[in-house]
Design a protein around this motif. Structure first.
Motif, PDB file in Angstrom:
ATOM      1  N   VAL A  16       1.180  -1.216  -0.168  1.00  0.00           N
ATOM      2  CA  VAL A  16       0.098  -0.233   0.002  1.00  0.00           C
ATOM      3  C   VAL A  16       0.524   0.931   0.384  1.00  0.00           C
ATOM      4  O   VAL A  16       0.301   2.302  -0.109  1.00  0.00           O
ATOM      5  CB  VAL A  16      -0.981  -0.010   1.801  1.00  0.00           C
ATOM      6  CG1 VAL A  16      -2.575  -1.042   0.729  1.00  0.00           C
ATOM      7  CG2 VAL A  16      -0.153  -0.611   2.419  1.00  0.00           C
ATOM      8  N   VAL A  17       2.257   1.207   0.222  1.00  0.00           N
ATOM      9  CA  VAL A  17       3.070   2.030   0.277  1.00  0.00           C
ATOM     10  C   VAL A  17       3.596   2.787  -0.821  1.00  0.00           C
ATOM     11  O   VAL A  17       4.748   3.305  -0.994  1.00  0.00           O
ATOM     12  CB  VAL A  17       3.796   2.386   1.291  1.00  0.00           C
ATOM     13  CG1 VAL A  17       3.264   1.867   2.371  1.00  0.00           C
ATOM     14  CG2 VAL A  17       5.131   1.628   1.024  1.00  0.00           C
ATOM     15  N   THR A  18       3.540   1.824  -2.553  1.00  0.00           N
ATOM     16  CA  THR A  18       4.296   2.147  -3.454  1.00  0.00           C
ATOM     17  C   THR A  18       4.006   2.813  -3.744  1.00  0.00           C
ATOM     18  O   THR A  18       4.516   3.511  -4.374  1.00  0.00           O
ATOM     19  CB  THR A  18       4.343   0.376  -3.917  1.00  0.00           C
ATOM     20  OG1 THR A  18       4.724  -1.026  -2.877  1.00  0.00           O
ATOM     21  CG2 THR A  18       5.039   0.318  -4.981  1.00  0.00           C
ATOM     22  N   PRO A  19       2.308   3.080  -4.132  1.00  0.00           N
ATOM     23  CA  PRO A  19       1.881   4.407  -5.102  1.00  0.00           C
ATOM     24  C   PRO A  19       2.452   5.114  -4.491  1.00  0.00           C
ATOM     25  O   PRO A  19       2.919   5.076  -3.440  1.00  0.00           O
ATOM     26  CB  PRO A  19       0.629   3.652  -4.775  1.00  0.00           C
ATOM     27  CG  PRO A  19       0.316   2.348  -4.172  1.00  0.00           C
ATOM     28  CD  PRO A  19       1.462   2.580  -3.629  1.00  0.00           C
ATOM     29  N   ASP A  20       3.195   5.953  -5.395  1.00  0.00           N
ATOM     30  CA  ASP A  20       3.309   7.370  -4.889  1.00  0.00           C
ATOM     31  C   ASP A  20       2.289   8.597  -3.485  1.00  0.00           C
ATOM     32  O   ASP A  20       1.590   8.867  -4.532  1.00  0.00           O
ATOM     33  CB  ASP A  20       3.732   8.234  -6.471  1.00  0.00           C
ATOM     34  CG  ASP A  20       4.824   8.992  -5.759  1.00  0.00           C
ATOM     35  OD1 ASP A  20       4.852   9.576  -4.665  1.00  0.00           O
ATOM     36  OD2 ASP A  20       4.704  10.235  -7.132  1.00  0.00           O
ATOM     37  N   GLY A  21       3.066   9.273  -2.642  1.00  0.00           N
ATOM     38  CA  GLY A  21       2.468   9.800  -1.439  1.00  0.00           C
ATOM     39  C   GLY A  21       1.467   8.911  -1.023  1.00  0.00           C
ATOM     40  O   GLY A  21       1.513   9.621  -0.005  1.00  0.00           O
ATOM     41  N   PHE A  22       1.547   7.422  -0.506  1.00  0.00           N
ATOM     42  CA  PHE A  22       1.466   6.568  -0.023  1.00  0.00           C
ATOM     43  C   PHE A  22       2.832   6.583   1.478  1.00  0.00           C
ATOM     44  O   PHE A  22       4.223   6.074   1.290  1.00  0.00           O
ATOM     45  CB  PHE A  22       0.367   5.632  -0.193  1.00  0.00           C
ATOM     46  CG  PHE A  22      -0.527   6.207  -0.679  1.00  0.00           C
ATOM     47  CD1 PHE A  22      -1.658   6.556  -0.163  1.00  0.00           C
ATOM     48  CD2 PHE A  22      -0.431   6.298  -2.341  1.00  0.00           C
ATOM     49  CE1 PHE A  22      -3.125   6.787  -0.833  1.00  0.00           C
ATOM     50  CE2 PHE A  22      -1.317   6.785  -2.917  1.00  0.00           C
ATOM     51  CZ  PHE A  22      -2.717   7.269  -1.802  1.00  0.00           C
ATOM     52  N   GLN A  23       2.074   6.744   2.847  1.00  0.00           N
ATOM     53  CA  GLN A  23       3.014   6.092   3.801  1.00  0.00           C
ATOM     54  C   GLN A  23       2.047   4.754   4.696  1.00  0.00           C
ATOM     55  O   GLN A  23       0.797   5.032   4.549  1.00  0.00           O
ATOM     56  CB  GLN A  23       3.446   7.341   4.912  1.00  0.00           C
ATOM     57  CG  GLN A  23       5.002   8.260   4.088  1.00  0.00           C
ATOM     58  CD  GLN A  23       4.720   9.432   4.838  1.00  0.00           C
ATOM     59  OE1 GLN A  23       4.980   9.232   6.002  1.00  0.00           O
ATOM     60  NE2 GLN A  23       4.833  10.079   3.799  1.00  0.00           N
ATOM     61  N   ALA A  24       2.647   4.585   5.725  1.00  0.00           N
ATOM     62  CA  ALA A  24       2.032   3.690   6.360  1.00  0.00           C
ATOM     63  C   ALA A  24       2.284   3.358   7.734  1.00  0.00           C
ATOM     64  O   ALA A  24       3.590   3.367   8.122  1.00  0.00           O
ATOM     65  CB  ALA A  24       1.753   2.281   5.803  1.00  0.00           C
ATOM     66  N   ALA A  25       1.847   2.354   8.963  1.00  0.00           N
ATOM     67  CA  ALA A  25       2.021   2.519  10.252  1.00  0.00           C
ATOM     68  C   ALA A  25       1.591   1.478  10.768  1.00  0.00           C
ATOM     69  O   ALA A  25      -0.269   1.235  10.264  1.00  0.00           O
ATOM     70  CB  ALA A  25       1.966   3.025  10.735  1.00  0.00           C
ATOM     71  N   GLY A  26       2.021   0.887  11.332  1.00  0.00           N
ATOM     72  CA  GLY A  26       1.291   0.224  13.135  1.00  0.00           C
ATOM     73  C   GLY A  26       1.797  -0.631  13.640  1.00  0.00           C
ATOM     74  O   GLY A  26       2.882  -0.356  13.912  1.00  0.00           O
TER      75      GLY A  26
END
Length: 408
Positions: A16-26
């Motif tokens: 989900v972080v591969t598309p440009d502009g996205f970050q994630a956390a858990g």
């Protein structure tokens, strides 16, 4: 993997972080005993947003909050998700808690409140442990790497045995466009969604109404074609965010590559749907039912859903019993237009029925086929040109064990 028709390729290490502009956390907050239970996806620009929700008339508080957020302008920049507690059937307090989660995330990210969606999954009817969730929102470490994506993937799970993620890329208007997805779902899964959450990110340029159009069509052919146990939850959500950072011309049905984008979205959703079906509580096998020759596509899907959802078919598959009587009985009660004298049916490579008449086949060989972990049942009704598919899993002793003690 590359599809010749549209040049869509799988990114094996994408997320989900591969598309440009996205970050994630858990992270783990203590709502659940061990695994991560709080997660976030963040986009660094306002992203076009589209969503679909459970068709259960009893809907959890986070769905109401997310609907309100998207309705404001069709844009989101973040979704805050917790697992371990569904925040469903929790009254006014539950709704207040969902808004509190939204507002706390917005404040931490310096965003307008309506740019944040909220999602929850877990046990129904319990008050939220806000003393564990709220203080930890600020500790979510948003990153663009695969470790952060994996932490998010784990944060949304409940009884799931595996994390579910997929990613595709193609070229539109001479620029790479990427779509990725993360999902959870294992039990309380029925066509028209179940206790499932799916979060899809893309860097495609597309307006919210066009994204909603594409998502609706694709969901009807993917997430709405899976079943584990026939129960529909209060918390289902499929949420898509499009950053637009790929730089393509905005996608509409008039765009020359609209069909390519929709196909890539469908591949993403179908992957996640099949992962959910394969990971059904206690399941040992994925079942795919393909129906041809129906009066229309809608009726083909109707038949496929009925067959894959039949408890008797599911238990036969679990027991590796090629009992075609259960298949034809499910077809007959599906409500579709069926000619009782024209049905063909096969289990894997073994044709069991031709024009509703039994054919000789090797019971031993067919039983050996049913021992595999992925089973295909094909049906031809021979009444029209409609085609459809549905996915499910076998029904095992472990399903009863898991659900008999879900709360305790």
């Amino acid at each position: 993997m590359l599809t010749a028709k549209s040049g869509i390729k799988t990114l094996e290490k994408g997320s989900v972080v591969t598309p440009d502009g996205f970050q994630a956390a858990g992270m783990h907050t203590g709502v659940k005993r061990k695994r991560n239970d709080l997660g976030m996806i963040y986009c660094d620009v306002p992203a076009s947003a589209a969503a679909l929700y459970t068709q259960n008339v009893i809907q959890a508080a986070p769905l109401k909050v997310t609907k309100k957020s998207i309705a404001e302008e069709g844009k989101l920049q973040a979704v805050i998700v917790n697992s371990g507690n569904a925040n469903a059937c929790t009254g006014k307090k539950g709704e207040e808690d969902a808004y509190t989660m939204r507002n706390a995330a917005a404040e931490e990210l310096s965003l307008p409140e309506h740019r944040v969606a909220v999602s929850s999954t877990g046990i129904i009817g319990l008050d939220m442990l806000m003393d564990r969730i709220l203080p930890n929102i600020k500790h979510l470490d948003l990153q663009m790497d695969q470790e952060a994506a994996a932490a998010f993937n784990q944060s949304i799970l409940t009884t799931d045995a595996i994390k579910k993620s997929t990613c595709y890329q193609t070229v539109i208007d001479d620029v790479p466009v990427t779509i990725a997805g993360s999902a959870k779902g294992s039990g309380m899964i029925e066509p028209n969604m179940g206790t499932m959450l799916a979060f899809i990110t893309t860097d495609a340029a597309i307006e919210p109404d066009m994204l909603q159009l594409a998502l609706k069509d694709v969901t009807d052919q993917t997430f709405n074609c899976i079943t584990v146990d026939g129960d529909t939850s209060t918390n289902d959500m499929v949420l898509t965010m499009a950053s637009g950072k790929a730089g393509n011309a905005s996608l509409t049905p008039a765009h020359k590559d609209w069909d390519v984008f929709v196909e890539m979205l469908q591949e993403t959703c179908e992957d996640l749907a099949k992962m959910i079906a394969r990971d059904g509580e206690g399941a040992t096998k994925l079942i795919e039912v393909q129906v041809a020759g129906a009066a229309d596509d809608e009726q083909a899907v109707q038949v496929a859903k009925t067959v894959v959802g039949s408890s008797l078919v599911k238990t036969a598959v679990y027991g590796a019993d090629p009992n075609w009587g259960r298949i034809i009985a499910a077809i007959g009660r599906s409500g579709a237009d069926v000619d009782a004298g024209t049905i063909d049916a096969s289990v894997g490579p073994f044709q069991l029925l031709e024009h509703s008449q039994p054919l000789p086949f090797s019971e031993t060989a067919a039983s050996d086929y049913l021992m595999q972990d992925a089973i295909t049942i094909t049906v031809d009704l021979n009444v029209g040109d409609g085609f459809g598919k549905a996915w499910g899993c076998d029904l095992t002793y472990d399903y009863v064990r898991i659900n008999a003690s879900y709360r305790t």
